[in-house]
Scaffold this active site. Structure first.
Site, PDB file in Angstrom:
ATOM      1  CG  LEU A 204      -6.602  14.172 -14.944  1.00  0.00           C
ATOM      2  CD1 LEU A 204      -7.238  12.982 -14.298  1.00  0.00           C
ATOM      3  CD2 LEU A 204      -6.586  14.175 -16.274  1.00  0.00           C
ATOM      4  CG  ASP A 205      -3.643  15.959 -12.877  1.00  0.00           C
ATOM      5  OD1 ASP A 205      -3.810  14.936 -12.360  1.00  0.00           O
ATOM      6  OD2 ASP A 205      -2.872  15.961 -13.860  1.00  0.00           O
ATOM      7  CD  GLU A 206      -8.472  21.786 -13.384  1.00  0.00           C
ATOM      8  OE1 GLU A 206      -9.495  22.015 -12.981  1.00  0.00           O
ATOM      9  OE2 GLU A 206      -7.824  21.952 -14.428  1.00  0.00           O
TER      10      GLU A 206
END
EC number: 3.5.1.10
Lengths: 278, 278, 278, 278
Positions: D221-223
């Site tokens: 997530l978000d990476e």
């Protein structure tokens, strides 16, 4: 309890902040935010105050007029959406941005109608259930066309007119009727590239940054008081059409930022410049 | 006639602006610029006023304390260059920028000395005829080294310490001695990339913008109140060393902007954040 | 093993990339980075290649001339610091930035000397152990003064001249002698505010962004090919002197970025514009 | 005559540019623009070429495979609008921007449908005569809901999925099905403020710049690989709600810029990073 906005500008003198804040204090109003500026070049004082409370507007205004210089300009309003008529031509990007923001109440904005000299934007405007007035300039003298535009505009009670890529020049008479109430978006980083096709001018000059300028319209084309400016970097690989495409996003952002400021009563206009309390 | 700066912060209540401006008005002082801010989250009031005139400082302070809440913090100073000790390690770019600005009085800055844990910056500092103190950490315990650094620093009467790429961590005790008076430049866009070698971290994460953060130092490393941040776009072609090189210009600009603000008494620190009257 | 930079520009035709890369491939050179651009408006091809390996320069150049159009311009150099003479007047900020970068080899730069028409920057230059030549214009005709400046400049073998806030206009003759080899920093976001005191002009126009432009000098003042531009936001609170102060940081950054590009052979000049392979 | 885009990435070796450009030259194709990059860390070569002419795609691909390393990835396509399914939740600003751009063909974009887990955006989507699929998560297990979303998405033949403020986390399985084909807009300047309510986090940290990040979605997530980032300056006066409002304009601009790049086949993804030929 309403939110009020008090705007004052007058020749500068000692004690203005003390006096104005005193009137609010003695009427037991709640000061929420206060901005002041003194223009030392012209010896002029500007103040914008947000406050809440039980406000007897008449009394406040009388009290302020009693203690401020005669040459003062005071306005006291509740915070409410401003009525706007948008003028457009063929390009959609600024208009569509405003229509979306209007539909979702993103700005302090209430679009009453769109007036245009071409018909291509009608389907867009009608999607949003707003009146669209076509005032074609085909076969008309400039004066007659402008009179027709003015008639369309004046059928609404607009606080402001917004030129969202309206590509016709307005006469000095038209402008004076809406003095400091017409906002234009110019597709260059003014005062660079005044006049026609600024993106082609920018391309030919080989600039490395392009921009857009939102400004009040005055009698000198492209020379009105600047409200906001936005820029983006560009390079040698871009054609002027690509500069124009890149510029469109900058234009709509600059216009939206300017409108946010104007519609929240944050902008004072004087001496062909703006004082903006962001 | 001197220029004065009055700074007030206290719990918010009605009438503060009126009361403070009244004290200045009744002492016939000339208000030059006034900024206020109310932090609604914490119910706290901040005010910074520039004024000129014949100021009896004692009287003004007494008058203010008489009308403001007990929990007020007041400072009243003339505008004067602030005394600064700079700490550095090996990198020159922030230090050299400060030395040039100091030499030409570009900031409200008076560098008293440079203290460093390496000797490489000595020739640079000596070009500008400033004292350079080498406090090498070679063969020393952390505590002993810090004590030596502190001794060097305390031999000067500094208003502020500036960490111009000083690469050693300061203990909580050291920091408390100079609470809200140590300014650091961190080579990332905090809170991204805390810790060591942020440019390598940024390279590995593949970010498209890098930055620098000037902040007050507190007991939590890289977590102190932020004063200014600056960024520049980057792309996939840059190695992390090239990011670092590009970042150095951002670092020195961010630090200089932060110092300008702090040294002109424009920054309040509270709740691990800053209120900045630009 | 040296690092080489090959620069080619010529009328565009099919197969240029294939042919040039073939010469390098057949000489077993290691292509490190390759940039190309075709200007469709003028049908012109630009290519810059970094490579390493055992390079017999004569052979490579002959091979390239054998397969490229007659109207080609080719340069093949090893990456080496460029020799620069800096011209200045009284302002220190661009000059001091260059002196620091020169001292620390931050740019591909080797400053040979500083030539100035005032003496105030001598102590700064001498701190860095560089020759400082005062060529005062006091009591001299423009032509005689320029001849004296030229004599001072020509006593060095400079690849480039840098006008670091040199406030005198150079004649067309002077410029032609250093065609596309004189870099100037102009204190405005050109083409806005050409001419004298652009910060005062910007103040009076009330712009919301100011900038600086690094450009090659040509015979039309302030109209030479633009290399880099930098901007910062400003607002109504700034006096023109404060705009100028804020602008100084932008000027030195814009000049340093332009020099980095030029001194690394990344800039082509043609048709009064630049092609920049960043 | 069509415009083609050839994309190649493979382990780096000598002569790649020469060989690839040779294939195009020998087929008498017109090279319009060529970009190459060698990632030295991983020894990997990237090339994107725009060309026009009579292209026998099969022959070109065979010729390229005959001379390039086995581990090569090649794609050869005509320039055509990409098919996109948009996922959304309740916030309109990114979706409405895409709907407008889709309607006016501002991007290389063909929106097939909008899938959402709330019904509030239906009227907006229907204004633009596009299918709107409500897949409410009310009373459903996460897996079941995602399966329903996937079913809706898979009823279209999408080149890319765009998460225009879709506020549900997608499983690793979902993501792998659309590997490097899901683009998300995250409302922070990643890697700062991952997770929920980044504007509140930014407010509490007291940052002076906020931003948005458009990235490919991967299993962390978000990476995922970052495509574009945009920032704007903020200050102490903004509540977190005001930061969020200001951020919305940045989000939609960042997403539109990222989509422009992706939909024009300008972005390569490898090693959790992007190579972007702007």
């Amino acid at each position: 309890m309403s939110l009020y906005i008090l705007r004052i500008d007058c020749p500068d003198e000692k004690g203005l902040v003390h006096k104005v804040s005193g009137v609010l204090y003695h009427h037991e109003l709640n000061l929420i935010r206060n901005d002041e500026f003194v223009d030392r070049t012209h010896g002029h004082f500007y103040m914008r105050t947000e406050f809440s409370g039980e406000c007897q507007e008449e009394k406040i205004l009388n009290a302020l007029h009693g203690i401020l210089p005669d040459a003062v300009t005071i306005s006291l309003t509740t915070q409410r959406p401003k009525n706007v008529v948008v003028l457009a031509t063929k390009e959609h990007h600024c208009l569509s941005d405003l229509l979306i923001r209007n539909a979702y109440r993103d700005l302090n904005l209430n679009i009453l109608a769109v007036v245009a000299n071409h018909d291509v934007l009608r389907p867009l405007v009608e999607k949003f259930n707003l009146p669209f007035h076509l005032v074609s300039h085909e076969g008309m003298e400039r004066e007659a066309h402008e009179a027709a535009i003015l008639a369309a505009v004046e059928s609404y009670d607009a606080d402001y007119l917004v030129l969202a890529k309206y590509m016709r020049i307005l006469s000095a008479e038209f402008q004076q009727r809406y003095s400091n109430r017409i906002i234009n978006i110019h597709h260059s980083f003014l005062p660079a590239f005044v006049g026609a096709n600024p993106y082609r001018q920018a391309f030919e000059r080989g600039v490395k940054i392009i921009g857009a300028t939102a400004h009040f319209v005055n009698e000198h084309l492209d020379e009105g008081p600047i409200i906001t400016q936005e820029v983006i970097p560009v390079n040698h690989t871009k054609t002027w059409q690509e500069l124009a495409a890149a510029g469109r996003d900058v234009e709509k952002i600059a216009l939206a930022k300017a409108l946010k400021l104007v519609l929240e009563d944050r902008v004072f206009v004087k001496n062909n410049k703006t004082v903006v309390f962001e």
